[in-house]
Scaffold this active site. Structure first.
Site, short mmCIF file in Angstrom:
data_model
loop_
_atom_site.label_atom_id
_atom_site.label_comp_id
_atom_site.label_asym_id
_atom_site.label_seq_id
_atom_site.Cartn_x
_atom_site.Cartn_y
_atom_site.Cartn_z
N GLU A 186 -6.84 -12.35 -4.25
CA GLU A 186 -8.18 -11.75 -4.33
C GLU A 186 -9.09 -12.26 -3.21
OE1 GLU A 186 -9.76 -12.08 -8.30
OE2 GLU A 186 -8.35 -10.58 -9.05
N GLU A 255 -2.69 -6.61 -11.34
CA GLU A 255 -3.30 -7.13 -12.58
C GLU A 255 -3.95 -5.99 -13.35
OE1 GLU A 255 -5.92 -10.48 -12.17
OE2 GLU A 255 -4.49 -11.63 -10.98
#
Ligand SMILES: *[C@@H]1O[C@H](CO)[C@@H](O)[C@H](O)[C@H]1NC(C)=O
Length: 771
Positions: A186, A255
């Site tokens: 991320e 995710e």
């Protein structure tokens, strides 16, 4: 129709092994194209589930992985947690819960694939985001940017892990189960903030990873600039609008959030499986080919591994397998059905792009048909008001309004294991005798992590003040006030050995100020501040530079001289005077007698706030999960047989529930052969506190169009005036309650023809704290 996924993967690993042994050239391979990950020449639709090895025990792994397989999962994903593997520079630990090789081999044995997200920054609600605390003290270091000391350390650990996996032949290119790896995590938003340094670091990280030569693709999640050949991937509640940055990369969802983590005192988040399954179906329908559920089994943040501040010991995440390793229905079963349906269409889905046809005003079909004759269709009803009947391929299909799978709920309940009450002994920390050899003194207030190096949650800050006998407060005047400013996370204040007060911050704002009257006496007074961390920061730009502990000012107000700033005087420090430093000795059976344990009832009368409690119990028969219910305790840490289980902090919990008449984000979908279509009648809101707790107040209730999310709900333009009363009547004082969502239940329809929902936020408090 299709072959079941289990036999496919078994077959593949068998074929693969033969090929690798029979040839010098590495024939086994994982590649990708615009449609999918390609394993040994076959494009695959893959369902993956996050199971983090240190969040369960090795004895649980086989069962968890088998349950994942039975649930239609093809791949098990895990992060790699640097700080557990390299506790001090160059000293590695791969034992017990940290036995990564055993974990990957367990996945292999089950016939599943693995996705190894090395990071080494993992965030993951894990202490310090997975970084070892010593890394912060490497001279000249700056985390996750174009910084030589950081890059050197990151490369060292990445190569260590890749080398370990290679030495055990665990990459698919070697006949092993690992088909994908992740570098960084991320990083996109950070990269943008840091400009050129961020971009340079990100491209360096990608190249460094590729150079390790694993023979399987690398991904970077939430990093839209990921350079070739690294695949950029999506994380989120919904990823159907995501596309990779190049047309020749597959669409991967690393995710798909099955729920959310919990912070102490915060709500327990739940995500209805209908919404999750809908989001996944829509992603696949749009051409996605890899979905990883984060989490499939969340598990437990054992010991002091929880991130922070204030992440709870439970990392349940409302996952299809719950914290204890038990199947959670209807989530598990519903997703299993979805996986089965999609797998039947796998060949068609990976062969072509869909042809979209209109079946009605609000109804569409996405049809995948391949030259070999495989065909799959997604039929969708976008109408939010009514079900539809459509003609497709000369067949009639009912497309319901609302989620298209019957809703069945089942609640797991923990039963008491020991009918007898445990018999407790207690031991008070004697905080008046802290001045032993483990203390040191300094002028001024020190940053906490720099002193503790996170070897403990606890650091004592102790100083003394001389109070003249003529001070007015000693002669009937007002008591002075102590003001303590802390950078986090909690503090207990002791004056002359007595607890004077406590304060703590929040996850959003870890800094806080304690203000309280103090009872001082003439002459020398000892002020002892016990500063407590509750998990180190795991996310945020350069979180390694964030300070913790009592940084001041610390001052007394209301003395005759006015304000007395104590910040720069002499302070005595002690790390973990009473806690973990002693823990192993104190709780291991052979040293038990060396401290003054006494019956708990005697201790209770003395009102000491820092107390050890100890009890013996016989492990119950069988190997069902055993959980500790800490209801009735305050805040602390737990050890069993010398092993640290985790922190607890039980005082209050927030529960939230939000159910729509028809979930607003769920349009109405029906995949051919996907379950039975059923109407979704009279939805209900369920609120449930832990055992031993009950709902002590309703913070918010609105049937209509409430705004915001749990913790910050607000009334929207439509609101049934009776909302609060109805919910209060049904729920106050109850451990659990159910409120049916219907206009009649709320007196009348507050806004006809508008999609409404009921949002409730309630506080659960221990029964014994209520008057
Ligand atoms: C950490 O402590 C050392 C002394 O032990 C000091 O020199 C250094 O400045 C401290 N660093 C920070 C960031 O507080």
């Amino acid at each position: 129709m299709g072959t079941s996924s289990s036999s496919v993967s078994k077959l593949l690993s068998l074929v693969c092994l033969v090929m690798c042994l029979g040839s010098q050239l590495v024939q086994c391979s994982v590649t990708y194209d615009r449609k999918a990950i390609v394993i040994n020449g076959l494009r695959r639709i893959l369902f993956s589930g996050s199971i983090h090895y240190p969040r369960s025990t090795p004895d649980m792994w086989e069962d968890l992985i088998q349950k994942a397989k039975d649930g239609g999962v093809d791949v098990v994903e895990t992060y790699v947690f640097w700080n557990v593997h390299e506790p001090t520079p160059g000293n590695y630990n791969f034992e017990g819960r940290y036995d990564l090789v055993r974990f990957i081999k367990t996945i292999q044995k089950a016939g599943l694939y693995a996705h190894l997200r090395i990071g080494p920054y993992v965030c993951a609600e894990w202490n310090f985001g997975g970084f070892p605390v010593w890394l912060k003290y490497v001279p000249g270091i700056s985390f996750r940017t174009d910084n030589e000391p950081f890059k050197k350390a990151m490369q060292g650990f990445t190569e260590k892990i890749v080398g370990l996996m290679k030495s055990e032949n665990l990459f698919e290119s070697q006949g092993g189960p690992i088909i994908l790896s992740q570098i960084e995590n991320e990083y996109g938003s950070q990269s943008k903030l840091l400009g050129a340094a961020g971009y340079n670091y990100m491209t360096w990280a990608a190249n460094m990873a590729v150079q390790t030569g694993t023979g399987v693709p690398w991904v970077m999640c939430k990093e839209e600039d990921a350079p070739d050949p690294v695949i950029n991937t999506c994380n989120g509640f919904y990823c159907d609008s995501f596309s990779p940055n190049k047309p020749y990369k597959p669409t991967i969802w690393t995710e798909a959030w099955s729920g959310w983590f919990t912070e102490f005192g915060g709500p327990i988040h739940q995500r209805p499986v209908q919404d999750l399954a809908f989001a996944v179906a829509r992603f696949i329908q749009k051409g996605g080919s890899f979905v990883n559920y984060y989490m499939y089994h969340g598990g437990t943040n054992f010991g002091r591994s929880a991130g922070g501040p204030f992440i709870t010991t439970s990392y349940d995440y409302d996952a299809p397998i719950d914290e204890y390793g038990l199947i959670r229905q209807p989530k598990y079963g519903h997703l299993k059905e979805l996986h089965r349906s999609v797998k039947m269409c796998e060949r068609a889905l990976v062969s072509t792009d869909p042809i979209v046809t209109q079946l009605g005003t609000y109804q569409q079909a996405h049809v995948y048909s391949s030259e070999s004759g495989d065909c799959a269709a997604f039929l969708a009803n976008y109408d939010t008001k009514s079900a539809a009947r459509v003609l497709f391929n000369n067949m009639h299909y009912n497309l319901p309004l609302g989620p298209s799978v019957g809703v069945q709920t089942s609640q797991m309940e923990m039963l008491p294991a020991n009918a007898d009450m445990l018999s407790w002994e207690s031991y008070d920390e004697d905080i008046s005798s802290l001045d032993d050899s483990s203390t040191f003194t300094a002028l001024g207030l020190l940053e906490q992590i720099n002193v503790t190096r996170d070897a403990s949650d606890y650091l004592w800050y102790i100083t003394s003040v001389d109070i003249g006998s003529s001070e007015s407060f000693l002669h009937g005047g007002e008591l002075p006030t102590l003001i303590v400013q802390s950078a986090g996370h909690a503090v207990h204040i002791f004056v002359n050995g007595e607890l004077s007060g406590s304060a703590f911050g929040t996850r959003e704002n870890r800094r806080f100020t304690y203000t309280g009257k103090v009872n001082l006496r003439a002459g020398k007074n000892k002020i002892a501040l016990l500063s407590v961390t509750v998990g180190l920061q795991n996310v945020g730009g350069h979180f390694e530079t964030w300070n913790t502990g009592i940084l001041g000012p610390v001052a007394l107000h209301g003395l005759d001289q006015g304000k007395w700033d104590l910040s720069w005087q002499k302070w005595t420090y002690q790390v973990a005077g009473w806690a973990e430093r002693e823990a192993m000795n104190l709780v291991s059976p052979n040293s038990v007698s060396s401290v003054g344990w006494m019956e708990a009832s005697l201790v209770a009368q003395r009102q000491q706030p820092l107390t050890w409690h100890k009890a013996y119990f016989n492990a119950p028969d069988g190997d069902e999960p055993l959980a500790l219910d800490m209801e009735g305790m305050g805040k602390g840490q737990i050890w069993i047989n010398g092993q640290t289980i985790g922190r607890y902090w039980t005082a209050y919990a927030t529960v939230c529930a939000e159910v729509a008449e028809f979930h607003p984000t769920i349009k109405n979908w029906h995949i051919e052969s996907y379950g039975r279509a059923e109407e979704f009648h009279s939805p209900k809101v369920h609120l449930r506190c832990s055992l031993g707790q009950s709902i002590s107040s309703i913070k918010f209730a609105s049937f209509g169009t409430p705004l915001g999310t749990c913790g910050s709900y607000q009334q929207g333009p439509c609101h049934a005036p009776a909302s609060y009363d109805i919910v209060e009547k049904k729920c106050m004082g109850k451990q659990r309650c159910t409120v049916t969502i219907s206009n009649s239940n709320f007196g009348q329809d507050p806004c006809p023809n508008v999609l409404k929902r009921l949002s409730v936020e309630a506080i659960c408090a221990p029964n014994n704290l209520r008057g």
